[in-house]
Each structure stands twice: as C-alpha cells, then as structure tokens.
Design an enzyme around this catalytic site. Sequence first.
Site, PDB file in Angstrom:
ATOM      1  N   ASN A   9     -39.111   6.400  55.160  1.00 33.38           N
ATOM      2  CA  ASN A   9     -37.636   6.066  54.475  1.00 33.38           C
ATOM      3  C   ASN A   9     -36.732   6.502  55.565  1.00 33.38           C
ATOM      4  O   ASN A   9     -36.421   7.748  55.841  1.00 33.38           O
ATOM      5  CB  ASN A   9     -37.794   6.914  53.235  1.00 33.38           C
ATOM      6  CG  ASN A   9     -36.519   6.931  52.297  1.00 33.38           C
ATOM      7  OD1 ASN A   9     -35.579   6.159  52.889  1.00 33.38           O
ATOM      8  ND2 ASN A   9     -36.208   7.792  51.561  1.00 33.38           N
ATOM      9  N   LYS A  11     -33.576   6.515  55.337  1.00 32.18           N
ATOM     10  CA  LYS A  11     -32.323   7.051  54.665  1.00 32.18           C
ATOM     11  C   LYS A  11     -31.095   6.366  55.228  1.00 32.18           C
ATOM     12  O   LYS A  11     -31.183   5.306  55.917  1.00 32.18           O
ATOM     13  CB  LYS A  11     -32.367   8.502  54.757  1.00 32.18           C
ATOM     14  CG  LYS A  11     -33.503   9.000  53.957  1.00 32.18           C
ATOM     15  CD  LYS A  11     -33.970  10.682  53.928  1.00 32.18           C
ATOM     16  CE  LYS A  11     -34.852  10.822  53.264  1.00 32.18           C
ATOM     17  NZ  LYS A  11     -35.211  12.358  52.863  1.00 32.18           N
ATOM     18  N   HIS A  97     -35.761   7.645  44.571  1.00 29.53           N
ATOM     19  CA  HIS A  97     -35.736   8.735  45.293  1.00 29.53           C
ATOM     20  C   HIS A  97     -34.985   9.857  44.853  1.00 29.53           C
ATOM     21  O   HIS A  97     -34.040   9.828  44.180  1.00 29.53           O
ATOM     22  CB  HIS A  97     -35.166   8.264  46.707  1.00 29.53           C
ATOM     23  CG  HIS A  97     -35.547   9.194  47.784  1.00 29.53           C
ATOM     24  ND1 HIS A  97     -34.712  10.292  47.787  1.00 29.53           N
ATOM     25  CD2 HIS A  97     -36.513   9.215  48.356  1.00 29.53           C
ATOM     26  CE1 HIS A  97     -35.456  11.110  48.952  1.00 29.53           C
ATOM     27  NE2 HIS A  97     -36.521  10.584  49.510  1.00 29.53           N
ATOM     28  N   GLU A  99     -32.979  11.686  46.162  1.00 30.82           N
ATOM     29  CA  GLU A  99     -31.640  11.808  46.554  1.00 30.82           C
ATOM     30  C   GLU A  99     -30.848  10.752  45.874  1.00 30.82           C
ATOM     31  O   GLU A  99     -29.532  11.289  45.487  1.00 30.82           O
ATOM     32  CB  GLU A  99     -31.509  11.561  48.104  1.00 30.82           C
ATOM     33  CG  GLU A  99     -32.120  12.614  49.023  1.00 30.82           C
ATOM     34  CD  GLU A  99     -32.585  12.211  50.375  1.00 30.82           C
ATOM     35  OE1 GLU A  99     -32.527  11.066  50.693  1.00 30.82           O
ATOM     36  OE2 GLU A  99     -33.543  12.837  50.706  1.00 30.82           O
ATOM     37  N   GLU A 169     -42.973  13.161  45.610  1.00 29.40           N
ATOM     38  CA  GLU A 169     -42.112  14.026  46.545  1.00 29.40           C
ATOM     39  C   GLU A 169     -41.567  15.238  46.041  1.00 29.40           C
ATOM     40  O   GLU A 169     -40.442  15.130  45.373  1.00 29.40           O
ATOM     41  CB  GLU A 169     -40.875  12.982  47.218  1.00 29.40           C
ATOM     42  CG  GLU A 169     -41.489  11.748  47.741  1.00 29.40           C
ATOM     43  CD  GLU A 169     -40.404  11.326  48.727  1.00 29.40           C
ATOM     44  OE1 GLU A 169     -40.995  11.260  49.914  1.00 29.40           O
ATOM     45  OE2 GLU A 169     -39.406  10.944  48.281  1.00 29.40           O
ATOM     46  N   GLY A 175     -36.937  17.470  53.556  1.00 32.77           N
ATOM     47  CA  GLY A 175     -36.310  17.693  54.720  1.00 32.77           C
ATOM     48  C   GLY A 175     -36.016  19.116  54.934  1.00 32.77           C
ATOM     49  O   GLY A 175     -35.110  19.602  55.329  1.00 32.77           O
ATOM     50  N   SER A 215     -41.456  16.512  54.344  1.00 24.08           N
ATOM     51  CA  SER A 215     -42.069  17.238  55.597  1.00 24.08           C
ATOM     52  C   SER A 215     -43.237  16.931  56.158  1.00 24.08           C
ATOM     53  O   SER A 215     -43.904  17.882  56.721  1.00 24.08           O
ATOM     54  CB  SER A 215     -41.612  18.779  55.276  1.00 24.08           C
ATOM     55  OG  SER A 215     -40.347  19.070  55.096  1.00 24.08           O
TER      56      SER A 215
HETATM   57  P1  13P Z   1     -38.934  14.297  54.921  1.00 22.89           P
HETATM   58  O1  13P Z   1     -39.983  13.797  55.664  1.00 22.89           O
HETATM   59  O2  13P Z   1     -37.550  14.341  55.841  1.00 22.89           O
HETATM   60  O3  13P Z   1     -39.092  15.429  54.404  1.00 22.89           O
HETATM   61  O4  13P Z   1     -38.412  13.332  53.840  1.00 22.89           O
HETATM   62  C1  13P Z   1     -39.269  12.898  52.698  1.00 22.89           C
HETATM   63  C2  13P Z   1     -38.574  11.701  51.941  1.00 22.89           C
HETATM   64  O5  13P Z   1     -37.507  11.993  51.361  1.00 22.89           O
HETATM   65  C3  13P Z   1     -39.071  10.472  52.405  1.00 22.89           C
HETATM   66  O6  13P Z   1     -38.553   9.692  51.217  1.00 22.89           O
END
Ligand code: 13P
Length: 252
Positions: A9, A11, A97, A99, A169, A175, A215
């Site tokens: 992803n 982003k 997601h 976010e 997740e 992150g 992560s």
């Molecule tokens: P990270 O791997 O940067 O923690 O992000 C995970 C994520 O949100 C994938 O959709």
Amino acid sequence: MRKNIVAGNWKMNNDLKATRKLVKQIRKSIKKSNLNTTRVIVAPTFVNLATAVKRSKKSKVEVAAQNMHQANSGAFTGEISAEMLKSVGVKTVILGHSERRAYFNETDALLAEKVNTALAHKLEIIFCFGEELADRKSGNEEAVVGSQIKNALFHLGSDAFKKVILAYEPVWAIGTGETASPEQAQDMHAFIRKTLADKYGNEVADSVSILYGGSVKPGNAKEIFSKPDVDGGLIGGAALNAKDFYAIISAF
Ligand code: 13P
C-alpha cells in the site's frame, strides 16, 4: 487452497516517475522467483494506476486501488468510481484502511456500501480493519475486530465473501515500527478465521486469505508469515523500497 499475498500500500507516496521506476524494479526482482503460490500486489495512488497497470503487463505484479466511492457515478466531486478503476485495468480495491476510517470518517456502515458496490462491479476487495491501542490495552481487541468484520461484511453470502481478502492491521502497529508479535498476529488471525467459520462454515473460512499489516519489514516478515493463519502481508513503508519489498515477498 488459499493463496499467499504480499500487497504494497503505497499510500500518498510516489509520483509518476517514481511509480514507473518502482513497478519496473519489483517486476524485475520477482521475474526469476518461483511465485506459484504467492500473489504480489501494488497499490499506487489513483493518478498513477493506469501507468502501473500498463507497466506491470505480462508480469506477476497486480495493481490495486487504495479506495473507491460507494456510488456508481454522479455529482461527487473529487471521487473515483468502481467502473473508473475497472476501465484502467484495476481488479482489486483496498477498502476500510484505518487511515480512511480515522481521517475521512469511514464507518462500518459506509464500508458495507463500498463493499457492495465493489462486488457488484466484480472488483476483488482487500478489506482492512484493526483495533486501536486503547482497545488492546483494555483487552477489547477481539470484540472490536469482530464487530468491524460483522458490520461491514457479514451481510454477504458465502460466494460473495470468497471475493474478499482480509487485512488485519492493528492501528498501533501502523507506521510506528512497533509490530504485533508473531503470536499476537496468529492469535488474532485464528480468532478471525473462527469468526468466519462460525458464520460461513469451514470451507469458506479456510479459503479466505488473511493478511497482517503494521510495520512488516524484511527482518520480521519470515516469522510473522510462518504462522499458520497468516497468509501474507499488507505492507506500507517497506513497500516503497523494491529491495525491502522483494525481501518480504521472499519470506514465504
Ligand atoms: P506500515 O507497514 O508502514 O506500518 O503500514 C502498514 C499499512 O498501513 C499498510 O496498509
């Protein structure tokens, strides 16, 4: 048999040039690998989807969108429909997601609508969910995850449900560099699979891929992916670097 999947992803990262470069690097790196049982998916931003699809033709790289609007078309300035995604060759869409939930107020009810629209247009779905830190601290992680899945997906029949890939997740691991331990991931994935089995039966529960996200890095992917109910990963930061992404793919 359910497939192993490693999905990146991206982003809100990578402009046109960077998209071309990263797709090319990933394509090249997986060319010689034996990926018969692993799917590789990248999810660039909307404006670069068509390019990513074009540049990944005749390779094992698949392209997904990061989001989609629930309506078929109409006066929704700035939004993107399922048909638009399909028209540029996208076959998979990420929905739910954390976010999107946190910054764009996407609720379970809205996500249920998006899920229906995506399936009506024959798009495969990577459906994300996960608890926040406070939920885990209070021991409510299973209740939260269970209700996210039920509220947005359990209106589906068995056949429709098989078109959904799940991505657990935990918000506290996204992150942050802090990943769920392989045991925490396995425990939650086993709970998810049991929740599916209770609703749809073992055959469906065993056929749905459940990815872990939060992560995931080259250094921890192997241990996480070795768990029996973890069928792959949804990768954020480490998916932006071809070498790291390939190392994660190779963890299977
Ligand atoms: P990270 O791997 O940067 O923690 O992000 C995970 C994520 O949100 C994938 O959709």
